[in-house]
Scaffold this active site. Structure first.
Site, mmCIF file in Angstrom:
data_model
loop_
_atom_site.group_PDB
_atom_site.id
_atom_site.type_symbol
_atom_site.label_atom_id
_atom_site.label_comp_id
_atom_site.label_asym_id
_atom_site.label_seq_id
_atom_site.Cartn_x
_atom_site.Cartn_y
_atom_site.Cartn_z
ATOM 1 N N LYS A 36 37.093 43.087 35.133
ATOM 2 C CA LYS A 36 38.004 42.416 33.732
ATOM 3 C C LYS A 36 37.474 40.829 34.066
ATOM 4 O O LYS A 36 37.289 40.452 34.646
ATOM 5 C CB LYS A 36 39.361 42.463 33.741
ATOM 6 C CG LYS A 36 39.866 42.010 34.585
ATOM 7 C CD LYS A 36 41.747 42.512 34.667
ATOM 8 C CE LYS A 36 42.281 41.816 35.893
ATOM 9 N NZ LYS A 36 43.007 42.673 36.674
ATOM 10 N N TYR A 260 41.077 7.929 36.886
ATOM 11 C CA TYR A 260 42.417 7.805 36.312
ATOM 12 C C TYR A 260 43.652 7.642 37.406
ATOM 13 O O TYR A 260 43.644 8.411 38.072
ATOM 14 C CB TYR A 260 42.391 9.377 35.474
ATOM 15 C CG TYR A 260 41.072 9.050 34.002
ATOM 16 C CD1 TYR A 260 40.889 8.086 33.106
ATOM 17 C CD2 TYR A 260 39.722 10.158 34.280
ATOM 18 C CE1 TYR A 260 40.391 7.988 32.323
ATOM 19 C CE2 TYR A 260 39.323 9.975 33.668
ATOM 20 C CZ TYR A 260 38.975 8.908 32.609
ATOM 21 O OH TYR A 260 37.943 9.118 31.393
HETATM 22 C C1 PLP Z 1 43.439 43.709 37.553
HETATM 23 C C2 PLP Z 1 43.946 44.329 37.754
HETATM 24 C C3 PLP Z 1 43.637 45.064 38.880
HETATM 25 C C4 PLP Z 1 43.059 44.813 39.788
HETATM 26 O O1 PLP Z 1 43.628 44.092 40.905
HETATM 27 P P1 PLP Z 1 43.359 43.287 41.562
HETATM 28 O O2 PLP Z 1 44.832 42.345 42.528
HETATM 29 O O3 PLP Z 1 42.379 42.245 41.204
HETATM 30 O O4 PLP Z 1 43.111 44.295 42.677
HETATM 31 C C5 PLP Z 1 43.896 46.353 39.242
HETATM 32 N N1 PLP Z 1 44.679 47.325 38.308
HETATM 33 C C6 PLP Z 1 45.161 46.800 36.442
HETATM 34 C C7 PLP Z 1 46.305 47.191 35.729
HETATM 35 C C8 PLP Z 1 45.002 45.356 36.821
HETATM 36 O O5 PLP Z 1 45.041 44.512 35.233
#
Ligand code: PLP
Length: 381
Positions: A36, A260
């Site tokens: 994702k 800044y």
């Molecule tokens: C993002 C996600 C994962 C992967 O998680 P990691 O900690 O990066 O391995 C697995 N399952 C779901 C539902 C997620 O949203």
């Protein structure tokens, strides 16, 4: 590329991590690669392609957009959307051969109708909530829902899953979740309701809870060589490296301030480098006065506040470093290394946020693609 800021993605490290994960699983356990948000900032298509050539079983994405991107790039493997989809978009699910996550009966019925019209059966995974409190039906309320789902003729309830909120900090709660999940599946099995896939293991599950593997796992972070906790036993290699260059050098006199808010005031004369990266690139403002960089053969500290597209680095009395010298913000050179985990610690956040927020404007350079990947790219117009 006139502005010297880029990300290098080492596809060999990705392959090595994937193979290390696979080796740590029982032989029959399949892998949903969680890619994702542009594969956690590493780039959706190149990462997916490399994993395809390693015969990954399924891709886990967060949106229809990402699934469409994969399909339009020719990917044929199953794609699980691990988020919820708005009801008005159910038709996109069969259209792009998406395996959606289901936790709502009216949505499931809509999908069933859409699939029935096309005379096809759509695979879905049911999500139950055992403690994450985000998506999915609370497990105690999910039995009736699943029985109803099984009556829908154009929906194939292929998988069931749940998710861990605190596998890093709370093994008791995580084990309790695994237990509940097991019991839930057993109770349904006694009623004759079974699923092809049971899953709950994210990276922490894969690495630290072997009894959470069931028959398919959903690792994300560890694919990219980043450890979700200090107790991750897998041998991983960082995939991503963030690099820029020195674009200006100046002398700072004692008493002069930098950036800044004038939060850094030199207590002695020093050489200072201005580097082409800033918070608009996803390099957090929280790193102001609190990060290391690698330039040449040494670590140098960032000083002053992070600006929108600059940071300043204290070179001390070093005079060898010149304009156009490479600066490593995340990555490794000659035994010196800065990891995404360290950067996250400095910024008081998690490595997930560091890599996934790196601006998509930053060019990604892919190194060490597999032979198959290169051959594939050569045949592209
Ligand atoms: C993002 C996600 C994962 C992967 O998680 P990691 O900690 O990066 O391995 C697995 N399952 C779901 C539902 C997620 O949203």
């Amino acid at each position: 590329m006139f502005r010297p800021l880029w990300i290098e993605v080492d596809l060999k490290a990705l392959r090595d991590n994937f193979n290390a994960i696979r080796k740590s699983l029982r032989p029959n356990v399949k892998i949903i690669a969680t890619i994702k948000q542009q594969a956690y900032g590493h780039g959706l298509i190149p990462v997916a392609r490399e994993l395809s050539f390693l015969n990954v079983d399924c891709f886990g994405v967060g949106s229809i957009e990402e699934a469409v991107m994969l399909r339009e790039n020719g990917f044929k493997r199953p794609i699980l959307t691990i988020s919820a989809i708005l009801p008005e978009y159910v038709n996109e699910i069969p259209r792009y051969k998406i395996t959606p996550t289901i936790a709502d009966l009216s949505f499931a019925k809509k999908l069933n109708n859409a699939a029935a019209k096309l005379n096809i059966k759509v695979p879905v995974h049911v999500k139950i909530d055992t403690g994450m409190g985000r998506l999915g039906l609370y497990y105690k309320e999910a039995y009736g829902f699943i029985r109803e789902l099984k009556h829908l003729k154009a929906v194939n309830v292929e998988g069931i899953y749940t998710h861990f909120p605190s596998a890093d900090t709370d093994p008791d709660f995580t084990n309790f979740q695994i237990n509940i999940f097991n019991k839930f599946i057993l109770r349904l099995k006694r009623e004759g309701i079974t699923f092809k896939y049971h899953h709950c293991a994210n990276s922490l599950g894969v690495a630290n809870y072997p009894h959470s593997h069931f028959n398919i796992v959903r690792p994300g972070l560890i694919l990219y060589g980043i450890k979700p906790s200090n107790e991750t036993p897998l041998d991983l290699k960082p995939v991503l490296s963030l690099r820029s260059k020195v674009i200006f050098i100046k002398k700072i006199k004692k008493g002069m301030s930098v950036s800044y808010g004038r939060t850094f005031v030199a207590d002695k004369p020093l050489n200072m480098a201005t580097v082409s990266i800033g918070y608009a690139d996803g390099y957090p403002w929280a790193l102001s006065n609190n990060a290391k960089t690698i330039i040449g053969e040494n670590f140098f500290n960032l000083v002053g506040r992070v600006c929108m597209d600059h940071v300043m680095v204290n070179l001390g009395n070093n005079r060898d470093i010149k304009v156009a010298e490479e600066v490593i913000l995340i990555g490794e050179r000659n035994g010196l290394m800065i990891t995404a985990e360290e950067v996250a610690n400095w910024a008081k956040t998690i490595p997930y946020e560091i890599v996934s927020r790196l601006s998509l404007k930053i060019p990604r350079l892919y190194k060490n693609a597999s032979e198959k990947h290169l051959d594939f790219l050569k045949t592209q117009p």
